[in-house]
Design a protein around this motif. Sequence first.
Motif, PDB file in Angstrom:
ATOM      1  N   VAL A  21       0.825  -1.198   0.000  1.00 18.35           N
ATOM      2  CA  VAL A  21       0.000   0.000   0.000  1.00 18.35           C
ATOM      3  C   VAL A  21       0.866   1.257   0.000  1.00 18.35           C
ATOM      4  O   VAL A  21       0.496   2.281  -0.591  1.00 18.35           O
ATOM      5  N   ARG A  22       2.038   1.189   0.646  1.00 11.25           N
ATOM      6  CA  ARG A  22       2.908   2.365   0.676  1.00 11.25           C
ATOM      7  C   ARG A  22       3.337   2.767  -0.736  1.00 11.25           C
ATOM      8  O   ARG A  22       3.499   3.950  -1.032  1.00 11.25           O
ATOM      9  N   GLN A  25       0.527   4.696  -2.334  1.00 11.00           N
ATOM     10  CA  GLN A  25       0.527   6.084  -1.868  1.00 11.00           C
ATOM     11  C   GLN A  25       1.577   6.916  -2.603  1.00 11.00           C
ATOM     12  O   GLN A  25       1.350   8.069  -2.954  1.00 11.00           O
ATOM     13  N   LYS A  98      -4.206  14.216   3.462  1.00 13.71           N
ATOM     14  CA  LYS A  98      -5.165  13.694   2.486  1.00 13.71           C
ATOM     15  C   LYS A  98      -6.283  14.701   2.209  1.00 13.71           C
ATOM     16  O   LYS A  98      -6.575  15.013   1.047  1.00 13.71           O
ATOM     17  N   TRP A 152       4.768   7.396   5.692  1.00 19.35           N
ATOM     18  CA  TRP A 152       4.584   6.191   4.880  1.00 19.35           C
ATOM     19  C   TRP A 152       5.871   5.475   4.477  1.00 19.35           C
ATOM     20  O   TRP A 152       5.850   4.259   4.264  1.00 19.35           O
ATOM     21  N   ALA A 213      -4.512   7.980   2.095  1.00 20.64           N
ATOM     22  CA  ALA A 213      -4.661   7.964   3.561  1.00 20.64           C
ATOM     23  C   ALA A 213      -3.527   8.757   4.178  1.00 20.64           C
ATOM     24  O   ALA A 213      -2.419   8.828   3.626  1.00 20.64           O
ATOM     25  N   PRO A 216      -0.413   4.835   7.669  1.00 23.44           N
ATOM     26  CA  PRO A 216      -0.810   3.417   7.664  1.00 23.44           C
ATOM     27  C   PRO A 216      -1.934   3.129   8.654  1.00 23.44           C
ATOM     28  O   PRO A 216      -2.805   2.288   8.381  1.00 23.44           O
ATOM     29  N   LYS A 218      -4.421   4.874   9.367  1.00 24.43           N
ATOM     30  CA  LYS A 218      -5.711   5.349   8.888  1.00 24.43           C
ATOM     31  C   LYS A 218      -6.134   4.727   7.561  1.00 24.43           C
ATOM     32  O   LYS A 218      -7.180   5.076   7.023  1.00 24.43           O
ATOM     33  N   HIS A 219      -5.312   3.809   7.037  1.00 19.09           N
ATOM     34  CA  HIS A 219      -5.678   3.137   5.785  1.00 19.09           C
ATOM     35  C   HIS A 219      -6.530   1.916   6.101  1.00 19.09           C
ATOM     36  O   HIS A 219      -6.213   1.127   6.996  1.00 19.09           O
ATOM     37  N   THR A 220      -7.619   1.738   5.369  1.00 18.28           N
ATOM     38  CA  THR A 220      -8.596   0.704   5.712  1.00 18.28           C
ATOM     39  C   THR A 220      -8.248  -0.692   5.198  1.00 18.28           C
ATOM     40  O   THR A 220      -8.767  -1.681   5.702  1.00 18.28           O
ATOM     41  N   ILE A 222      -4.811  -1.818   4.369  1.00 14.32           N
ATOM     42  CA  ILE A 222      -3.411  -2.217   4.495  1.00 14.32           C
ATOM     43  C   ILE A 222      -3.308  -3.465   5.382  1.00 14.32           C
ATOM     44  O   ILE A 222      -4.074  -3.619   6.338  1.00 14.32           O
ATOM     45  N   LYS A 227       1.693  -2.675   7.787  1.00 13.32           N
ATOM     46  CA  LYS A 227       1.492  -1.591   8.753  1.00 13.32           C
ATOM     47  C   LYS A 227       2.531  -1.675   9.873  1.00 13.32           C
ATOM     48  O   LYS A 227       3.152  -0.670  10.248  1.00 13.32           O
TER      49      LYS A 227
END
Length: 486
Positions: A21-22, A25, A98, A152, A213, A216, A218-220, A222, A227
């Motif tokens: 996920v990073r 981003q 964000k 991140w 996000a 990490p 606050k990411h839904t 990941i 994380k």
Amino acid sequence: MTEKNKNSHELEPGEKYGFGVRHVQVILMFICLSVAYIMRVNMSVAIVAMTDKSSTWENIQIFDWDKKTQDVILSSFFWGYMVMQIPAGQLAHRYGAKTLLVVAMTANGLISLIIPWAVNLGGWKVVCACRALQGLTQASMFPCMHTLVSKWIPNSERSRLSNFAFSGTPVGTIVGMPLSSILASTSWGWPWIFYVIGFIGILTGVMWFFLGADSPAKHTSITKEEKSYIENALGNVEAEKAPKTPWKSIFTSLPFLALAVAHVGCNWGFTTLLVETPSYLKNALGIDMRRSGMLSALPYIGMWIGSVLLSFISDYLVNKEIFSPTVSRKVFNSIGTWIPALGLIILGYIPPGYEIAAVSMIICIVAVSSGMNMGYMMNNIDLAPNFAGTLISITNCVANGFGILAPITVGMIVVNDNDPKEWRSVFMINAGILFVTNLFFIVFGTSRKQSWNEPIQNNDIELNGDLEKDIEEEATMLKGNKIAEE
């Protein structure tokens, strides 16, 4: 496995976690900066089409704006951009990057869409107002990017991943100029520059809303593994409330002042290089880089290629413990300033008639200057990850203020545009500024995290102690390398 080895293994980016996920981003950051710069540079092409009296398209309105009016329109973006720098840094710090990016990109897109309508309503003054508003919202770009990078990207991946994100600036310029030219040359004319690019800006805001996000935590979607990897590597703990900005500690921090000086020098040099050098080539050497879209884009292409190569080298040297983070920042900032300084001096002595040599030198200077991205640009995050957005907003505001003085200084020195000797004086002064400001950064800069980064320790600052510890750390590393070689 010892605790030290275990921690070292956790910091290796590719062994366990791979693409995650990073990286998404970082791609979003790249797209955001690219689109922002497309919207920033499109006016330089649009204004040519808007005032082109030779246009054969009867359905396209043409305006009778003189050169002074055009210059005011082109500069109006930076009115808002400078004014909002520090407030934007505080907004990113307090409310998250964000939300600010979603608002900024969406607002930029909407303003772009209404410019063709606004110019018919109120003429060039309304266009200036629209561009100033775009500058106000785009002031949040770099504070937000630095805030996101600090949340991140682990240190072991920082140079190459953050550089990929920041490379959106030259890529946006490379794409924006020809895209605007293509749109202006169609039967739809210059209004479609603002319509198409405005739509792209709104789409970018929507992408950030659904995929971006602040961190990490606050990411839904990941994974727990990624994380944990990011947070353990950075040592970040998500605070319920943003810590209070330690203004006094920031402005009395010698490492931060060294960073600010480096930023001012780099911005002065880059502004002079990209704004004034084309005039020098055209008037003194008879080379018009603007006559070819590809020729004018070559320096930016060189900058993008140089930044990619240097970012991988920087991460490799730090991860292999050949360089400490502090040494890496200073070495690559020196590459990005002192080599271009030498190049500017050489450029000043290239005689008329050597077109290939002059253009090649410009491309090389811009390409190597990308080393600054691994130097002072990353140092904002090194010193205080919790306040990275605030630091870049302060230095960017000051640097852009000095950047305005660069063309004024050139105007005072260059009385005759066709005199290479006067231009040579400009390049000499520019090289001197690059040398002195980077020397200050080498002597007083550091990548050691400052004590005021932690809310509890905001009032506990020991500048000399930080510098002494940093020097001791570097000396120990160099001694260890020497023993290993023996």
